[in-house]
Structure formats: structure tokens, C-alpha cells
Design an enzyme around this catalytic site. Structure first.
Site, short mmCIF file in Angstrom:
data_model
loop_
_atom_site.label_atom_id
_atom_site.label_comp_id
_atom_site.label_asym_id
_atom_site.label_seq_id
_atom_site.Cartn_x
_atom_site.Cartn_y
_atom_site.Cartn_z
N GLY A 75 0.80 -1.21 0.00
CA GLY A 75 0.00 0.00 0.00
C GLY A 75 0.84 1.26 0.00
CG ASP A 130 -0.20 2.64 7.95
OD1 ASP A 130 -0.81 1.84 7.20
OD2 ASP A 130 0.94 2.38 8.39
#
Length: 577
Positions: free
Chosen positions: A195, A309
């Protein structure tokens, strides 16, 4: 790619054949029925069963006698970095995956190496972590993902490479694999990491016998798919979905009775939500998926427009709990955002919110809708482009990737947690270039902090699943907790995860420390249990590294802790003396 693949196959074949000389034990094929109802004497799945309990029914080792636990054998893996895979056991075979694309098969009772498989790591590969979280078993094969984006099927008795298939493209997309696969109904399921490089997450299913691709399911929907409307449709960020993150880098769980897979979805990319306005389905969510088609049946999003995150990659544990005098089929999960969720699931996989509780401090959520679980945010704690913001818990969350454990006899969920830590970062726009960090923050300027006067960071919490309350807590004053948990039918809880290199046993009902043993390195792999000839064994892999080591270095300046923990992988197997 062709050259890298050919070299890797040749190297793997040579290594496996060289180690497999001499007679090998019999191997009992792993069937779908065995996976759905694994025998207590084996550890066939990463978390012990499809429900994700990390629980063994074995009862030979008890709170009364666990102090007599002694090492039976140990073996070095030969590599450094973070060892995050459990020991998987079928009969006399134990399979351990390690960093740097290696799988070792041991004789589970003696520690003799039966074979070793090594896939060459291509030059130029830019994975953030070169770890591996485990293998899966089916038939007479062992399945393992590699950081260079391949899924491989090995002969369980010899380690010979039988087939491999490409999952992702590390050269073009900067994706890589750290996840353990999951085998469901003859299909091998796996997704990539990446990611922070702008990878759009997905899950793929391969035929377990041939390696042929069966289906692909993207975590970020494209045009015409349900959920696409939650991504920017025009303006500067209209193509954000193409590199939106949501990588599915942890194995899911499976409801075999109702034939529904539950899989966790990771964080957004870039981290900054203002560069992709909207709820951004299905980031930071759990998906209910059909194993036959890959179609999404239902979902629950833990927090919308993920900007911290706080990846939701840990699939929730399948449990039943009491609500208003009725048994409810449910899902329970301690998420990275610091909340413990109780969700309900019906026979078709539909997910609904039941309740959630904070298990560590969260400075971001201003409120939680009691009917839907949807949070509202303190905007001053939400990272944004051109803004410097501080939030707690930090990106490593109340619980990072390690597995919680559920014990059906105590009725408790055991959570390895970290509290009293925060992160300050400044958002920016970063171009997406293959192989380069593109999370929208300077990776060298992540400012980790701890709360003034903190009395601990890591620990273990035990929660009553029915009561929804914390029952007991163990605090680690001088360590984070990076370790998964194993719990047993006799009421013992095993855990590592601390920087003092200890492997510990606790009373699962009270949290009392019963036993501990120092290993050469720290433990960040999940423990497992098995039995041979009526004797119960506990296995764990020692090998500190990756995020745990990075944080340890930061804590030297923040709290005067020792700068580093010794690295180096080794397998440890214990039994009563």
C-alpha cells in the site's frame, strides 16, 4: 521477469533435492474435511482453525504443571530479520516459513531437517519487509507466497517445486507478498502487500492442484462496481482509486458451515485521506466473500477515509456470543484503531454492527454511532496535506498484525496490545513511482512519541466475549508487545512479543505468570501446539526484526531502552520434562 523466475525455480529445485536425502516419514494428505475440523494433535492452519481462534483443545500441559516445560529441540533457520510464521504441523511433519523466501520442513518430534526450499530473491526488489507469515497445506502439497509475488506449491514430503503462479508484479507495481495463503474448497487464496507504494489491493484464488487462476477480487472497487461512488469522481483526485491501497496482506478466516470467507482490508494509499475524499470503500474493512466466485456478500468498515495507516487487515475471529439472552453468530476483532468490535453475521454472510469498546487510548474518534459503529473525527488529529498532525495510537495501532486468541472454555478473547504511543507527521503530495515510497509522508520524519509519565506500552488484555468487559490485564513496563497469542483447553496462555526475548505462559483465567523461558532472539511469531504419541508439544519461532526492531531503536531515545534486540531465527519446541 522470465529470467528472475527461471533462476528462482532452478535454485529452489536444487536446494530442496539436496536436503531431502534419506527416508522420510509417511504423510497424511490434508483434506477439506480435515481443514474444516482439524484434529487436536495437529496444527494445520495458521491460526489453528478456520475460525481464527489460535486455540488448541490439548490439555496435557496445565496451569499446575506448565512450570515443568523444557526445550525438546531447537534449530537455527540460518537467516535474520523478523520471523512471523507459525510452525505448521501435520503428523510428524513441521513446516516453517522464514524471511528471504525459505521454507524448512522438520521432523516435528526430533527437529531433523527433512528438506529446505529456497527461492532466490531477485535483485532490485524493494519490499519493505522480507518476512513471511506462514504456509498452508492441502492434499500432499505445501503452499507458500514469496516476496517476489509468486505462489508456489511444494511436495510436502520432498520440498520439490510442483507449480508456481504469479500473484502480482513486483517490478511494475512494487507489490510483494508477506501473507500466509488460506486454502478453502480446493482454492489457494492470497493477496499482496505494498500500500505504501500505491498498490491497489486485491485477493486472488488459484486452483490448488494446477495453479490456474480462479478469480480476482479487488478491495478498491473500479468504475461500475458497488462502492466506487465512495471514491472521488472528478477533480484533482479522480483517479485515486487506481492506487488507493487496501492491500489484503493477512490471511482471512472461513465460516465452513455457511460457506463464507471473512477477509480484512488494509490502509489507504496515500495515507492522507484528503487526497482521496470520501468513505473509500473497502479500506479498513472486513469483507464477507463467496469462495466460489470472489463476490463481496457484505462488509463492515471500521473507519471511513482512513488517514492514519490503521489497516483493517486482521480478519475478525468467528465466535458466538450472548446478547439479550440469545446466542448470536458473531465476529470479534481488536482493530488497529484501538477499538474492540463485536459484529453480527447471518447465515448468508451479512455483517451488522453490534457494539465496540476502546481498549487503548484513541484521540481521533470524537464519537461512535451506537447503531452503525461509524465514527466522527477530531479533525486536528487527522493527517492532511500540508498539515502537521499528532494522533494516538500511532500507525502501529492498539494492536498491529499479531493474532488475538479466543478460548471457548473461558469465554475470553486475549488481545496483545500497545498503548500510550502517538505519531506526528506532516502530509505532502508524492508521485507514485515503482519501487519508491509514496505514502504522502516522509518515511524518515515519522515522529513517534510516548505519553509523558507512561507506565507501560505493551501488554495482554483478556476480555469477556459475552460480558463485553475487560477481565484482566498484564502490563509490560519496558516493552511493546509484538507477539501473537496461543491459548489451550487446559487454561494456559502462551505468548512472546517482548524485547527481553522471553517466551511466557500465563493462567488464562487470571493472567498470573506461570513460566518463562529466554530464547536467543525476540519472538514475533505465533505459537502453536501439537501432539505425537500422546505427548503435547508447544512450538514457537524466535527471530526479532522489521517494525519491532525499528521501534526498539526509537525507544532508546524516548525512554532509554536498549537500542536493539539480537536477531537470528530459531525454532523452539517444548514439552513437559
Amino acid at each position: 521477469m522470465r529470467t528472475h523466475k527461471t533462476l528462482a525455480i532452478l535454485g529452489a529445485l536444487l536446494t530442496a533435492s539436496a536436503m531431502a536425502a534419506g527416508p522420510t516419514p509417511d504423510y497424511k494428505p490434508v483434506t477439506a474435511a480435515r481443514l474444516a475440523n482439524p484434529e487436536p494433535e495437529n496444527w494445520l492452519l495458521t491460526k489453528g482453525n478456520y475460525a481464527g481462534w489460535s486455540y488448541t483443545p490439548l490439555e496435557q500441559i496445565t496451569p499446575a504443571n506448565v512450570k515443568r516445560l523444557r526445550p525438546v529441540w531447537s534449530a537455527a533457520t540460518g537467516v535474520n530479520s523478523g520471523h512471523e510464521a507459525p510452525a505448521i504441523v501435520n503428523g510428524e511433519y513441521m513446516f516453517v516459513a522464514t524471511p528471504h523466501n525459505q521454507v524448512i520442513a522438520y521432523h516435528a518430534k526430533t527437529g531433523k531437517v527433512l528438506w529446505k526450499f529456497v527461492r532466490e530473491v531477485p535483485e532490485g526488489l524493494g519490499a519493505l519487509h522480507r518476512t513471511n507469515r506462514g504456509v498452508s497445506l492441502y492434499g500432499d502439497k505445501v503452499y507458500v507466497g514469496s516476496i517476489d509475488c509468486m505462489i508456489s506449491a511444494l511436495d510436502a514430503k520432498t520440498g520439490k517445486l510442483l507449480w508456481d503462479a504469479q500473484v502480482c508484479d513486483w517490478e511494475k507495481d512494487s507489490a510483494y507478498i508477506t501473507s500466509a495463503p488460506l486454502v478453502v474448497k480446493g482454492k489457494v487464496l492470497i493477496g499482496p502487500s505494498g500500500g505504501e507504494f500505491g498498490v491497489r489491493g486485491f485477493l486472488k484464488a488459484f486452483d490448488a492442484e494446477t495453479g490456474k487462476l480462479a478469480w480476482t477480487r479487488y478491495a478498491v472497487p473500479g468504475p461500475g462496481e458497488a462502492g466506487f461512488e465512495t471514491w472521488p469522481q472528478d477533480g484533482q483526485w479522480k483517479d485515486a482509486w487506481k492506487n488507493g491501497g487496501g492491500t489484503m496482506w493477512m490471511p482471512g478466516n472461513y465460516d465452513a458451515k455457511n460457506d463464507v470467507i471473512y477477509w480484512g482490508v488494509g490502509n489507504g494509499a496515500p495515507w492522507l485521506g484528503d487526497q482521496r475524499p470520501g468513505d473509500n470503500l473497502y479500506l479498513a474493512s472486513v469483507l464477507a466473500i463467496s469462495p466460489d466466485t470472489g463476490n463481496i456478500v457484505s462488509h463492515f468498515q471500521y473507519h471511513w477515509n482512513d488517514s492514519w495507516d490503521w489497516a483493517g487487515m486482521n480478519a475478525p475471529t468467528l465466535v458466538e456470543f450472548n446478547r439479550s439472552g440469545k446466542k448470536v453468530s458473531g465476529l470479534i476483532s481488536a482493530q488497529r484503531n484501538g477499538r474492540l468490535y463485536w459484529l453480527e453475521r447471518d447465515g448468508k454472510g451479512k455483517i451488522t454492527y453490534n457494539k465496540s469498546e476502546a481498549y487503548v487510548t484513541n484521540t481521533v474518534f470524537a464519537s461512535i454511532d451506537p447503531k452503525t459503529g461509524r465514527p466522527t473525527y477530531n479533525e486536528e488529529a487527522k493527517p492532511a496535506t500540508g498539515k502537521t498532525r499528532t494522533y494516538c495510537p500511532s500507525l502501529w495501532g492498539g494492536k498491529d498484525w499479531p493474532y488475538e486468541a479466543y478460548n471457548p472454555k473461558t469465554g475470553m478473547l486475549y488481545v496483545p496490545y500497545n498503548d500510550n504511543h502517538c505519531l506526528t507527521l506532516t502530509g505532502m503530495v508524492q508521485s507514485i513511482v515503482p519501487g519508491q515510497w509514496s505514502a504522502g509522508v516522509d518515511i524518515n520524519k515519522l515522529d513517534l512519541s510516548v505519553k509523558p509519565g507512561f507506565d507501560h506500552i505493551g501488554g495482554i488484555q483478556a476480555w469477556s466475549v459475552d460480558g463485553g468487559k475487560e477481565v484482566w490485564r498484564q502490563k509490560y513496563p519496558h516493552s511493546w508487545n509484538w507477539g501473537s497469542i496461543l491459548t489451550t483447553g487446559s487454561g494456559v496462555l502462551f505468548a512472546g512479543g517482548t524485547n527481553d526475548r522471553m517466551f511466557r505462559a500465563y493462567d488464562a483465567k487470571s493472567g498470573k505468570l506461570l513460566w518463562e523461558f529466554p530464547t536467543p532472539s525476540g519472538i514475533i511469531s505465533p505459537p502453536s501446539s501439537f501432539s505425537i504419541g500422546g505427548k503435547q508439544y508447544i512450538a514457537v519461532v524466535s527471530g526479532w526484526g522489521v517494525d519491532a526492531q525499528w521501534i526498539q531503536g526509537k525507544m532508546e531515545g524516548l525512554a532509554g531502552w536498549e537500542k536493539a534486540v539480537p536477531e537470528g531465527g530459531s525454532v523452539w519446541v517444548f514439552a513437559l520434562d
